[in-house]
Design a protein around this motif. Structure first.
Motif, PDB file in Angstrom:
ATOM      1  N   SER A 121       0.820  -1.214   0.000  1.00 21.46           N
ATOM      2  CA  SER A 121       0.000   0.000   0.000  1.00 21.46           C
ATOM      3  C   SER A 121       0.850   1.259   0.000  1.00 21.46           C
ATOM      4  O   SER A 121       0.323   2.377   0.066  1.00 21.46           O
ATOM      5  N   SER A 122       2.178   1.084  -0.031  1.00 24.30           N
ATOM      6  CA  SER A 122       3.142   2.198  -0.106  1.00 24.30           C
ATOM      7  C   SER A 122       3.276   2.997   1.185  1.00 24.30           C
ATOM      8  O   SER A 122       3.808   4.111   1.168  1.00 24.30           O
ATOM      9  N   ILE A 123       2.825   2.448   2.304  1.00 23.29           N
ATOM     10  CA  ILE A 123       3.023   3.128   3.586  1.00 23.29           C
ATOM     11  C   ILE A 123       4.509   3.223   3.903  1.00 23.29           C
ATOM     12  O   ILE A 123       5.015   4.261   4.355  1.00 23.29           O
ATOM     13  N   HIS A 124       5.231   2.139   3.621  1.00 20.86           N
ATOM     14  CA  HIS A 124       6.663   2.094   3.924  1.00 20.86           C
ATOM     15  C   HIS A 124       7.424   3.151   3.119  1.00 20.86           C
ATOM     16  O   HIS A 124       8.230   3.910   3.671  1.00 20.86           O
ATOM     17  N   VAL A 125       7.167   3.217   1.830  1.00 17.17           N
ATOM     18  CA  VAL A 125       7.875   4.186   0.999  1.00 17.17           C
ATOM     19  C   VAL A 125       7.451   5.606   1.347  1.00 17.17           C
ATOM     20  O   VAL A 125       8.262   6.545   1.293  1.00 17.17           O
ATOM     21  N   ALA A 126       6.200   5.793   1.758  1.00 14.68           N
ATOM     22  CA  ALA A 126       5.736   7.117   2.158  1.00 14.68           C
ATOM     23  C   ALA A 126       6.455   7.586   3.426  1.00 14.68           C
ATOM     24  O   ALA A 126       6.819   8.764   3.551  1.00 14.68           O
ATOM     25  N   LEU A 127       6.677   6.674   4.358  1.00 14.61           N
ATOM     26  CA  LEU A 127       7.428   7.018   5.570  1.00 14.61           C
ATOM     27  C   LEU A 127       8.874   7.360   5.222  1.00 14.61           C
ATOM     28  O   LEU A 127       9.491   8.226   5.867  1.00 14.61           O
ATOM     29  N   ALA A 128       9.421   6.713   4.203  1.00 11.42           N
ATOM     30  CA  ALA A 128      10.776   7.033   3.756  1.00 11.42           C
ATOM     31  C   ALA A 128      10.827   8.453   3.190  1.00 11.42           C
ATOM     32  O   ALA A 128      11.786   9.197   3.438  1.00 11.42           O
ATOM     33  N   VAL A 129       9.810   8.830   2.431  1.00 13.07           N
ATOM     34  CA  VAL A 129       9.742  10.185   1.890  1.00 13.07           C
ATOM     35  C   VAL A 129       9.610  11.207   3.024  1.00 13.07           C
ATOM     36  O   VAL A 129      10.246  12.264   3.008  1.00 13.07           O
ATOM     37  N   VAL A 130       8.795  10.891   4.016  1.00 11.61           N
ATOM     38  CA  VAL A 130       8.651  11.762   5.182  1.00 11.61           C
ATOM     39  C   VAL A 130       9.991  11.897   5.914  1.00 11.61           C
ATOM     40  O   VAL A 130      10.372  12.987   6.354  1.00 11.61           O
ATOM     41  N   ALA A 131      10.719  10.774   6.039  1.00 12.36           N
ATOM     42  CA  ALA A 131      12.018  10.797   6.712  1.00 12.36           C
ATOM     43  C   ALA A 131      12.998  11.702   5.978  1.00 12.36           C
ATOM     44  O   ALA A 131      13.746  12.482   6.610  1.00 12.36           O
ATOM     45  N   LEU A 132      13.023  11.637   4.651  1.00 16.41           N
ATOM     46  CA  LEU A 132      13.901  12.508   3.874  1.00 16.41           C
ATOM     47  C   LEU A 132      13.515  13.976   4.038  1.00 16.41           C
ATOM     48  O   LEU A 132      14.375  14.865   4.083  1.00 16.41           O
ATOM     49  N   THR A 133      12.217  14.233   4.134  1.00 20.57           N
ATOM     50  CA  THR A 133      11.746  15.597   4.375  1.00 20.57           C
ATOM     51  C   THR A 133      12.207  16.086   5.742  1.00 20.57           C
ATOM     52  O   THR A 133      12.669  17.223   5.904  1.00 20.57           O
ATOM     53  N   GLU A 134      12.104  15.212   6.742  1.00 22.09           N
ATOM     54  CA  GLU A 134      12.531  15.557   8.094  1.00 22.09           C
ATOM     55  C   GLU A 134      14.039  15.824   8.148  1.00 22.09           C
ATOM     56  O   GLU A 134      14.496  16.703   8.889  1.00 22.09           O
ATOM     57  N   ILE A 135      14.810  15.097   7.361  1.00 21.27           N
ATOM     58  CA  ILE A 135      16.257  15.326   7.308  1.00 21.27           C
ATOM     59  C   ILE A 135      16.548  16.734   6.800  1.00 21.27           C
ATOM     60  O   ILE A 135      17.421  17.436   7.329  1.00 21.27           O
ATOM     61  N   THR A 136      15.809  17.175   5.783  1.00 19.74           N
ATOM     62  CA  THR A 136      15.966  18.538   5.278  1.00 19.74           C
ATOM     63  C   THR A 136      15.581  19.551   6.344  1.00 19.74           C
ATOM     64  O   THR A 136      16.273  20.567   6.543  1.00 19.74           O
ATOM     65  N   VAL A 137      14.477  19.308   7.034  1.00 19.72           N
ATOM     66  CA  VAL A 137      14.015  20.205   8.095  1.00 19.72           C
ATOM     67  C   VAL A 137      15.066  20.336   9.193  1.00 19.72           C
ATOM     68  O   VAL A 137      15.349  21.434   9.690  1.00 19.72           O
ATOM     69  N   LEU A 138      15.680  19.217   9.565  1.00 15.70           N
ATOM     70  CA  LEU A 138      16.707  19.231  10.604  1.00 15.70           C
ATOM     71  C   LEU A 138      17.983  19.912  10.115  1.00 15.70           C
ATOM     72  O   LEU A 138      18.604  20.692  10.851  1.00 15.70           O
ATOM     73  N   GLU A 139      18.368  19.635   8.878  1.00 16.28           N
ATOM     74  CA  GLU A 139      19.608  20.194   8.348  1.00 16.28           C
ATOM     75  C   GLU A 139      19.567  21.715   8.314  1.00 16.28           C
ATOM     76  O   GLU A 139      20.559  22.384   8.635  1.00 16.28           O
ATOM     77  N   TYR A 140      18.420  22.271   7.957  1.00 13.13           N
ATOM     78  CA  TYR A 140      18.304  23.726   7.830  1.00 13.13           C
ATOM     79  C   TYR A 140      17.506  24.365   8.962  1.00 13.13           C
ATOM     80  O   TYR A 140      17.153  25.545   8.873  1.00 13.13           O
ATOM     81  N   ASN A 141      17.223  23.576   9.990  1.00 13.93           N
ATOM     82  CA  ASN A 141      16.521  24.087  11.176  1.00 13.93           C
ATOM     83  C   ASN A 141      15.237  24.821  10.785  1.00 13.93           C
ATOM     84  O   ASN A 141      14.997  25.960  11.188  1.00 13.93           O
ATOM     85  N   LEU A 142      14.408  24.139  10.018  1.00 11.93           N
ATOM     86  CA  LEU A 142      13.190  24.738   9.509  1.00 11.93           C
ATOM     87  C   LEU A 142      12.019  24.527  10.463  1.00 11.93           C
ATOM     88  O   LEU A 142      11.992  23.577  11.236  1.00 11.93           O
ATOM     89  N   SER A 143      11.054  25.417  10.355  1.00 13.87           N
ATOM     90  CA  SER A 143       9.800  25.271  11.096  1.00 13.87           C
ATOM     91  C   SER A 143       8.683  25.159  10.064  1.00 13.87           C
ATOM     92  O   SER A 143       8.399  26.111   9.335  1.00 13.87           O
TER      93      SER A 143
END
Length: 272
Positions: free
Chosen positions: A14-36
């Motif tokens: 159902s692509s839940i796993h790959v969707a969580l991977a996409v969310v994780a990559l987004t979170e990495i960007t948020v952390l790298e640039y200290n975004l809100s």
């Protein structure tokens, strides 16, 4: 046991796993640039990934066999429909200009499954598959969160965008290797053109280039750099052991789960 196997199969199919991977990559960007970023963005990324991936994977199957769908595929269709509704709901909580940017990255996904020119979709064009996926993933996980939080895309962000494209390309290579026995020769995938071993060496070279790009940034987060290095080593090792006939969940679970592991490593290092 049967229930646990069904849950795992549904989680992956159902692509839940790959969707969580996409969310994780987004979170990495948020952390790298200290975004809100707003909570609606996380819902948008997750449900957008589920909707997009399931549309690409199952649109043709559902169109051909809609009267004879298995129960599992019907369940995935219902889940995809609900995900699409959740996606639409969260759109109204995000800036409209951001939606135009997200739409620009979403259009290639749509035409990946739907005929664009002479009854051919983008997947039909030689060697383009992994680059479409990489472009879309990089755009959604780097450009979109930066635009919604800051509004401007800096040189460092562009470098991260390029890094993300390179990373997703390498993440796709084990799938390309896995599909060698099944892909039509007309697709001319990388393993078909340069061989399995050549594809692996190309992937290792791409990871090295990705690491080099980090040193061109004006500012570098130490935790991010170390996590990127560890992730690249692990991804490189997984690529080396990839083969055409592999374990059922090697690519669809372990490879697709690497971004989630990367996010966990980054969180751990940043907390030290």
């Amino acid at each position: 046991m049967k229930i646990s196997k069904w849950i795992l199969a549904f989680y992956i199919n159902s692509s839940i796993h790959v969707a969580l991977a996409v969310v994780a990559l987004t979170e990495i960007t948020v952390l790298e640039y200290n975004l809100s970023v707003p909570k609606a963005l996380w819902m948008f990324v997750f449900f957008g990934a589920v909707t997009g991936y399931n549309f690409v994977k199952y649109a043709k199957i559902a169109g051909l066999h809609h009267r004879h769908l298995t129960n599992s595929l019907k369940t995935i269709q219902i889940f995809s429909g609900l995900s699409f509704l959740a996606l639409l709901y969260n759109i109204f909580y995000l800036p409209w200009d951001l939606m135009l940017i997200a739409l620009a990255f979403g259009i290639p996904t749509f035409f990946y499954a739907v005929p664009l020119i002479r009854h051919k979709n983008l997947r039909s064009f030689t060697g383009i598959k992994i680059f479409i996926v990489a472009f879309v993933w990089a755009g959604i996980t780097v450009i979109v969160p930066v635009k919604v939080a800051v509004g401007e895309v800096s040189v460092d962000v562009l470098l991260t965008f390029i890094q993300r494209i390179l990373i997703v390309v390498v993440l796709m290579l084990p799938f390309e290797i896995r599909d060698v026995p099944y892909d039509s020769l007309n697709l001319k995938t990388l393993p078909q053109q340069i061989g399995v071993w050549g594809t692996k060496m190309l992937g290792e070279g791409i990871l090295l280039i990705c690491l080099v790009f980090e040193f061109f940034k004006l500012s570098t987060d130490g935790a991010y750099l170390i996590s990127l290095l560890l992730f690249s080593v692990l991804l490189g090792a997984m690529l080396i052991i990839s083969k055409p006939y592999q374990n059922r969940y090697f690519a669809s679970f372990w490879i697709e789960g690497l971004p989630i592991l990367w996010w966990g490593i980054y969180i751990f290092l940043a907390a030290l």
